[in-house]
Motif scaffolding. Structure first.
Motif: not given
Length: 610
Positions: A595-608
């Protein structure tokens, strides 16, 4: 950490662990408990704070058919608990007195429709017939009784409503029960078993050791200054909790820290409920807040990055001390449990016991709790070994407490003890007078104060016999005699009197070993530095970590939830370490479920890659 399970070992429980919670392996003891409850059996679980107790009922509730009903005393925190589960994709709700009628109806409707995985209830709700009828109308997968030590009538956190929970098994005999607590001596363990009718349940007792917590007890010497030094030198910018005995002390210490540039908030039962709720919410949701509180604050606080717990007053029991210090370092990172302790603490606690309500047996029980706490404070052995022994467990010297890192000196204090006891004896028998510590010390060091001269105490044979020790050292002797039961406190003014055991010392039949009072409070700067080094990241990685924290803080604020509900610091650190470049790689990080991967995954990759 246990190794990840291979495919042949994967069960429904391990699939839920991976899919929902994002972990590849169970912590020690969890899997056995979970599979026992999944199979429909009762369990009593004793596991330290931060040991992963909640998964022991959350996973069975997700695996078994129906709704897991969690009995919790933590009304003020139910919303946060439900928010954390919702972020994982778990369907959770609660029923308590903070909701209006329409909110309760919505939750009840979801329960009846089978649209909940977990339902949190305050224990008093089970005294309401409508709640019992509601539960009768649905399918219950299990009952989880959280903070089960609340059922122990003379424990440190007794809640009368918990006594009614023994009826759960009578009304729903086919529903498994799991009772959980982080603090239970053998006596409390037995009382929980009896009061909740868990004699036939399987009992799981994990180690009470929290190796990431450094236990330190310092002689009280300007405690406000000592606290400020601790926060500035070892925990600058860290979240933490400071416990005080009185409401007035809470207000003063919070104001003092704020005046000195540390963001601190007060919390006690005398504050308006809206202010309490706002302060608690800010502590949970913001980074680096210090909460100054009475023991009314803390049970069930699930904030993982509390880096220190400080006590400015002596706790009443080892159970209370252990539970309160256990709120530090739930994420497994190095943390500090620091206590400032002095003579007045002993006097105050002894007076409180003597004036407490209840019969003689109750006062003796309180006295035995205090004696154990004093023994922990005065020990010259490893504090962790002493702490574990109180809970019936063996340990070896830890190398990570103050007595291991700076072993205290001991000395034969028999003669000094005889001087103190003789002074108390002569005042009582020869003058029919009783005095507190200050007057006893003035007599011993030969100080001709107006009070000494007024009462003619300079003519006593013991006047000036103690010039070999300083005032502070004599106060340390008195404190340790009180701790060992060789002196007692009497009356509202804290006057000193002899005990039955005093005679053995005066007759020379008993030796009195004492801790040597340090010249000044010991500092553990080198220890603190090494502990913080384990938390700190290289400069380049730290910049990425702070960027992720900033993204997390903004996301949490937008959703109105604590930051740790999005991701724990430990998960962010692993993300920084792994530096994933795809959702598939990010999904392998501990703490990143589906659930967290689907919800926040792309945002985390963008922040990285920002």
């Amino acid at each position: 950490m246990p190794s990840p399970l291979d495919d042949s070992e994967v069960t429904d429980a391990t699939r839920v662990l991976r899919r929902v919670f994002g972990y590849d392996s169970f912590r020690e003891g969890q899997q056995e408990i979970i599979e026992h409850v999944v199979a429909g059996h009762d369990a009593l679980v004793l596991m330290p704070t931060g040991g992963g107790k909640s998964l022991c009922y959350q996973i069975p509730a997700l695996v078994r058919e129906g709704v897991g009903v969690v009995i919790s005393p933590l009304i003020a925190l139910m919303q946060d608990q439900v928010d954390a589960l919702t972020a994982l994709g778990v369907r959770a709700g609660f029923l308590n007195s903070t909701q209006d009628l329409e909110q309760r109806r919505q939750v009840e409707k979801a329960f009846l429709a089978g649209e909940l995985d977990l339902l949190y209830l305050a224990p008093e709700r089970l005294r309401v017939e409508s709640t019992l009828r509601l539960l009768d109308s649905g399918t219950i997968s299990l009952f989880a009784i959280d903070e089960a030590h609340c059922v122990a009538q003379w424990g440190h956190d007794f809640r009368p409503d918990y006594l009614a929970l023994s009826a759960l098994h009578e009304r729903w005999p086919a529903v498994p029960r799991i009772a959980l607590t982080a603090t239970a001596t053998e006596a409390t363990h037995a009382e929980i078993t009896a009061r909740l009718n868990l004699e036939q349940a399987r009992h799981f007792v994990a180690s009470f050791d929290r190796p990431n917590i450094q236990y330190r007890i310092a002689p009280k010497n300007e405690p406000k200054r000592q606290l400020l030094e601790l926060l500035r030198t070892e925990h600058a910018g860290d979240a933490g909790i400071v416990y005080c005995l009185s409401r007035a002390s809470v207000e003063k210490i919070a104001a003092f820290l704020t005046e000195n540039g540390i963001e601190a908030l007060p919390y006690h039962a005398g504050l308006d409920s809206r202010i309490r709720a706002a302060n608690q919410s800010r502590f949970l949701r913001a980074d680096g807040i210090v909460m100054v509180a009475t023991i009314a604050f803390g049970m069930g606080i699930d904030k993982p990055d509390v880096r220190f717990v400080a006590h400015l007053d002596l706790p009443k029991s080892v159970e209370g001390y252990y539970q309160e210090t256990g709120r530090a370092g739930r994420d497994g990172m190095p943390s500090t449990a620091w206590l400032a302790y002095g003579l007045q603490d002993v006097v105050q606690q002894r007076k409180m016991i003597e004036s407490s309500e209840g019969d003689l047996a109750h006062r003796r029980r309180l006295g035995s709790h205090l004696d154990a706490m004093l023994a922990l404070c005065e020990t010259v052995e490893c504090r962790r070994v002493r702490l574990l022994a109180y809970f019936g467990q063996r340990g070896t010297a830890c190398g990570n407490c103050d007595t291991c890192l700076s072993p205290p000196e001991t000395w034969d204090g028999t003669v000094a003890a005889q001087k103190v006891l003789s002074t108390v004896y002569r005042l009582d028998r020869e003058r029919h007078q009783k005095f507190g510590t200050g007057q006893i010390v003035d007599i011993l060091v030969g100080k001709k104060t107006p009070k000494v001269e007024q009462h003619g105490h300079d003519s006593l044979t013991v006047f000036g016999v103690g010039t070999d020790l300083r005032d502070g050292e004599w106060r340390g002797v008195v404190r340790q005699l009180l701790a060992q039961g060789l002196l007692a406190v009497e009356g509202d003014y804290g006057t000193l009197v002899l005990t039955d055991a005093s005679a053995e010392v005066l007759r020379g039949e008993r030796q009195v070993p004492l801790r040597r009072e340090p010249e000044r409070p010991a500092r553990a700067a080198k220890v603190a530095k090494s502990a913080r080094a384990a938390v700190e990241l290289p400069e380049e990685a730290l910049a990425v970590f702070e960027r992720l924290r900033a993204w997390r803080a903004a996301t949490a604020k937008e959703q109105g939830v604590p930051a740790y509900v999005i991701f724990h610091d430990a998960t962010l650190r692993e993300i920084v370490s792994v530096s994933p470049s795809s959702l598939a790689e990010l999904g392998k990080v501990s703490g990143v479920g589906e659930n967290k991967l689907a919800k926040y995954g792309q945002q985390v990759l963008d922040a990285l890659t920002d």
